[in-house]
Design an enzyme around this catalytic site. Sequence first.
Site, PDB file in Angstrom:
ATOM      1  N   VAL A 284      -4.513  -1.348  12.421  1.00  0.00           N
ATOM      2  CA  VAL A 284      -2.905  -0.881  12.326  1.00  0.00           C
ATOM      3  C   VAL A 284      -2.420  -0.545  11.164  1.00  0.00           C
ATOM      4  O   VAL A 284      -2.655  -1.286  10.114  1.00  0.00           O
ATOM      5  CB  VAL A 284      -2.267  -1.780  13.196  1.00  0.00           C
ATOM      6  CG1 VAL A 284      -0.777  -1.232  13.158  1.00  0.00           C
ATOM      7  CG2 VAL A 284      -2.692  -2.032  14.612  1.00  0.00           C
TER       8      VAL A 284
ATOM      9  N   ARG B 218      10.891  -1.225  11.134  1.00  0.00           N
ATOM     10  CA  ARG B 218      11.619  -1.550   9.819  1.00  0.00           C
ATOM     11  C   ARG B 218      12.610  -0.179   9.494  1.00  0.00           C
ATOM     12  O   ARG B 218      12.653   0.723  10.142  1.00  0.00           O
ATOM     13  CB  ARG B 218      10.728  -1.648   8.789  1.00  0.00           C
ATOM     14  CG  ARG B 218       9.823  -2.985   8.819  1.00  0.00           C
ATOM     15  CD  ARG B 218       8.697  -2.998   7.891  1.00  0.00           C
ATOM     16  NE  ARG B 218       7.604  -2.247   8.155  1.00  0.00           N
ATOM     17  CZ  ARG B 218       6.473  -1.687   7.437  1.00  0.00           C
ATOM     18  NH1 ARG B 218       6.118  -2.568   6.632  1.00  0.00           N
ATOM     19  NH2 ARG B 218       5.642  -0.905   7.623  1.00  0.00           N
TER      20      ARG B 218
ATOM     21  N   HIS C   4       1.061   5.999   0.182  1.00  0.00           N
ATOM     22  CA  HIS C   4      -0.445   5.837   0.637  1.00  0.00           C
ATOM     23  C   HIS C   4      -1.157   7.441   0.586  1.00  0.00           C
ATOM     24  O   HIS C   4      -1.700   7.739   1.752  1.00  0.00           O
ATOM     25  CB  HIS C   4      -0.864   4.972   2.097  1.00  0.00           C
ATOM     26  CG  HIS C   4      -0.258   3.822   1.575  1.00  0.00           C
ATOM     27  ND1 HIS C   4      -0.456   2.687   0.964  1.00  0.00           N
ATOM     28  CD2 HIS C   4       0.905   3.274   2.599  1.00  0.00           C
ATOM     29  CE1 HIS C   4       0.176   1.592   1.233  1.00  0.00           C
ATOM     30  NE2 HIS C   4       0.863   1.783   1.947  1.00  0.00           N
TER      31      HIS C   4
ATOM     32  N   MET D  11       0.877  -2.977   9.950  1.00  0.00           N
ATOM     33  CA  MET D  11       0.919  -4.177  10.285  1.00  0.00           C
ATOM     34  C   MET D  11       2.325  -4.869  10.162  1.00  0.00           C
ATOM     35  O   MET D  11       2.943  -5.569  11.289  1.00  0.00           O
ATOM     36  CB  MET D  11      -0.133  -5.159  10.023  1.00  0.00           C
ATOM     37  CG  MET D  11      -1.433  -4.888  10.224  1.00  0.00           C
ATOM     38  SD  MET D  11      -2.877  -5.642   9.438  1.00  0.00           S
ATOM     39  CE  MET D  11      -2.315  -7.444  10.077  1.00  0.00           C
TER      40      MET D  11
ATOM     41  N   ASP E 114      -4.412   1.227   5.354  1.00  0.00           N
ATOM     42  CA  ASP E 114      -3.368   2.175   4.711  1.00  0.00           C
ATOM     43  C   ASP E 114      -4.068   3.297   3.596  1.00  0.00           C
ATOM     44  O   ASP E 114      -3.481   4.241   3.485  1.00  0.00           O
ATOM     45  CB  ASP E 114      -2.062   1.435   4.144  1.00  0.00           C
ATOM     46  CG  ASP E 114      -1.066   1.242   5.206  1.00  0.00           C
ATOM     47  OD1 ASP E 114      -1.005   1.938   6.076  1.00  0.00           O
ATOM     48  OD2 ASP E 114      -0.433   0.269   5.117  1.00  0.00           O
TER      49      ASP E 114
ATOM     50  N   TYR F 197       6.849   4.095   0.986  1.00  0.00           N
ATOM     51  CA  TYR F 197       5.370   4.017   0.967  1.00  0.00           C
ATOM     52  C   TYR F 197       4.877   5.240   1.363  1.00  0.00           C
ATOM     53  O   TYR F 197       5.491   5.877   2.213  1.00  0.00           O
ATOM     54  CB  TYR F 197       4.903   2.886   2.057  1.00  0.00           C
ATOM     55  CG  TYR F 197       5.155   1.519   1.739  1.00  0.00           C
ATOM     56  CD1 TYR F 197       4.707   0.897   0.511  1.00  0.00           C
ATOM     57  CD2 TYR F 197       6.086   0.712   2.457  1.00  0.00           C
ATOM     58  CE1 TYR F 197       4.790  -0.105   0.009  1.00  0.00           C
ATOM     59  CE2 TYR F 197       6.200  -0.708   2.090  1.00  0.00           C
ATOM     60  CZ  TYR F 197       5.629  -1.427   0.954  1.00  0.00           C
ATOM     61  OH  TYR F 197       5.990  -2.551   0.687  1.00  0.00           O
TER      62      TYR F 197
ATOM     63  N   GLU G 201       3.854   1.548  -3.337  1.00  0.00           N
ATOM     64  CA  GLU G 201       2.866   1.133  -3.611  1.00  0.00           C
ATOM     65  C   GLU G 201       2.373   1.103  -4.951  1.00  0.00           C
ATOM     66  O   GLU G 201       1.220   0.219  -5.400  1.00  0.00           O
ATOM     67  CB  GLU G 201       1.774   1.165  -2.523  1.00  0.00           C
ATOM     68  CG  GLU G 201       1.091   2.731  -2.930  1.00  0.00           C
ATOM     69  CD  GLU G 201       2.091   3.772  -1.907  1.00  0.00           C
ATOM     70  OE1 GLU G 201       1.415   4.913  -1.889  1.00  0.00           O
ATOM     71  OE2 GLU G 201       2.949   3.526  -1.541  1.00  0.00           O
TER      72      GLU G 201
ATOM     73  N   LYS H  49       8.033   3.677   5.725  1.00  0.00           N
ATOM     74  CA  LYS H  49       6.631   4.328   6.011  1.00  0.00           C
ATOM     75  C   LYS H  49       6.526   5.871   5.491  1.00  0.00           C
ATOM     76  O   LYS H  49       7.735   6.432   5.402  1.00  0.00           O
ATOM     77  CB  LYS H  49       6.257   4.380   7.362  1.00  0.00           C
ATOM     78  CG  LYS H  49       5.730   3.154   7.735  1.00  0.00           C
ATOM     79  CD  LYS H  49       4.829   2.260   7.055  1.00  0.00           C
ATOM     80  CE  LYS H  49       3.304   3.009   6.953  1.00  0.00           C
ATOM     81  NZ  LYS H  49       2.409   2.297   6.045  1.00  0.00           N
TER      82      LYS H  49
ATOM     83  N   VAL I 229      -9.054  -5.724   0.289  1.00  0.00           N
ATOM     84  CA  VAL I 229      -9.363  -5.064  -1.005  1.00  0.00           C
ATOM     85  C   VAL I 229      -8.330  -4.088  -1.433  1.00  0.00           C
ATOM     86  O   VAL I 229      -7.692  -3.367  -0.316  1.00  0.00           O
ATOM     87  CB  VAL I 229     -10.723  -4.599  -1.305  1.00  0.00           C
ATOM     88  CG1 VAL I 229     -11.557  -5.773  -0.923  1.00  0.00           C
ATOM     89  CG2 VAL I 229     -10.780  -3.425  -0.138  1.00  0.00           C
TER      90      VAL I 229
END
Length: 367
Positions: free
Chosen positions: A294, A15, A92, A297, A266, A90, A114, A71, A235
Site C-alpha cells: 500500500v 489525512r 515521490h 500506509m 512509494d 509528498y 520527502e 499525498k 530501504v
Amino acid sequence: MIIGVPQETKTHEYRVGLTPTSVRELVAHGHQVIVETNAGAGIGAADTAYEKAGARIGDPWPQAELIVKVKEPQPAERKKITDRHVLFTYLHLAPDRAQTEDLMRSGAICIAYETVTRSGGGLPLLAPMSEVAGRMSVQVGASCLEKARGGMGILLGGVPGVPAAKITILGAGVSGSSAARTAVGSGARVYVLDRSLDALRNIEQEFGARVVTVHSSRDTLESDVLSADLVIGAVLVPGAAAPKLVTRQMVKAMKAGSVVVDIAIDQGGCFETSRPTTHADPTYIVDDVVHYCVTNMPGAVPRTSTYALNNATLPFVLALANKGWKRALADDEHLRNGLNVARGKITHPEVAAALNVPYSPPADLLR
C-alpha cells in the site's frame, strides 16, 4: 498569502494537509486559508472547526497561491495546478514519470516533503510517516500471516512450546527501527539488515540481544529473507527509486504463505515483485507469498499521522507563507533540497537521474 488545503483524493486517504491548530497559527500570522469542504473529516475535524480557526470553506485551487497537501496530486488534481501555484506535499517522483511530466507542464513550484533535509542529516518531514509506516508494517504483516488472508497461519509471538515467527527487516533507518520496536514487542524473533554499521550499532544499543543485527550482503540477504516468515522492506535512497534488493527468484524460493510488506513502495519498492496497492485492495499473492504494498500506509491511521506530520511541516509552511517561496528557499538550504520541480525543470538530482532527464540546480532559479 492565500493558502489552500484540498481534500485528498487518493483511494482511502483520510489525512489532510493542515489541522485546525495549524490553520490558527497561519491566520495569526496574517494569512488567509481556504479549506475544501470535508477535507478534515477523516481526522474528525469538521468544517466548523476550521472556520473557528479562521479558515474559509470552499474550493482552494482557483484562489490559493500555496497548496498544502499530504499525498501526490492525482491525475484529476494535476489538471488544476498552474504556474501560479506553489505545491507542498509528498511527491515521490522517481518512480512516477506521468506525474513528473504533468507537474513540469504546469510550470508550478513543487516542493516535496520527502527530500527536505535537516542539519546533521535526516529527512524531518519523512520521518514522522516513516515511524508510522514502520510500526504499522508489523501490525499488517501479522494480519497477512493469518490463513484467511493467504498467509501460513502463524502467530508472530508463538505460544509456549511453539516457536515464534521470524521477522526480517531490510533497513535500519527510521522506518526499519520503528518496525523493529513493534516487532520486539510482538515476541517474534527479529533480524535487521543494513549496510551501515553505525545504523546497526544504533539498533543494538536500543534493543540489545532482542534484535539480531546483520551486515547486509548478497549472502546474508538471501539467507535471512528465505528463512523469514515476514519480510519488511524499509530501504530508502532520498529522492531516488528504491533499490530492488529482493529478486523475483528469491521471492519464489521463500516459504509458502510467508509475507512481504514493502514500505518502500512509494519509491518503487525494494522487491522485484512489488507493485502499488491501495487500502481498498491491499494484498496480492506471487509464488505463494503474500505481498502488502500500500502506497499510503499511514493513511489508515489518519488522525495520528496528520497531527504527527503537521508538527513537522508547519514551520516550513510558515516560512513559505511569510517569505514567499523564493526567499524561503534562498534562506534555508534544507527547504531548498525539497524543491523537485520548478518552472518546468527538474531540480532534484536523484529525481533527474531516476527519470533520465536534465537536472537544473535550484540556485539557478533563485537568482
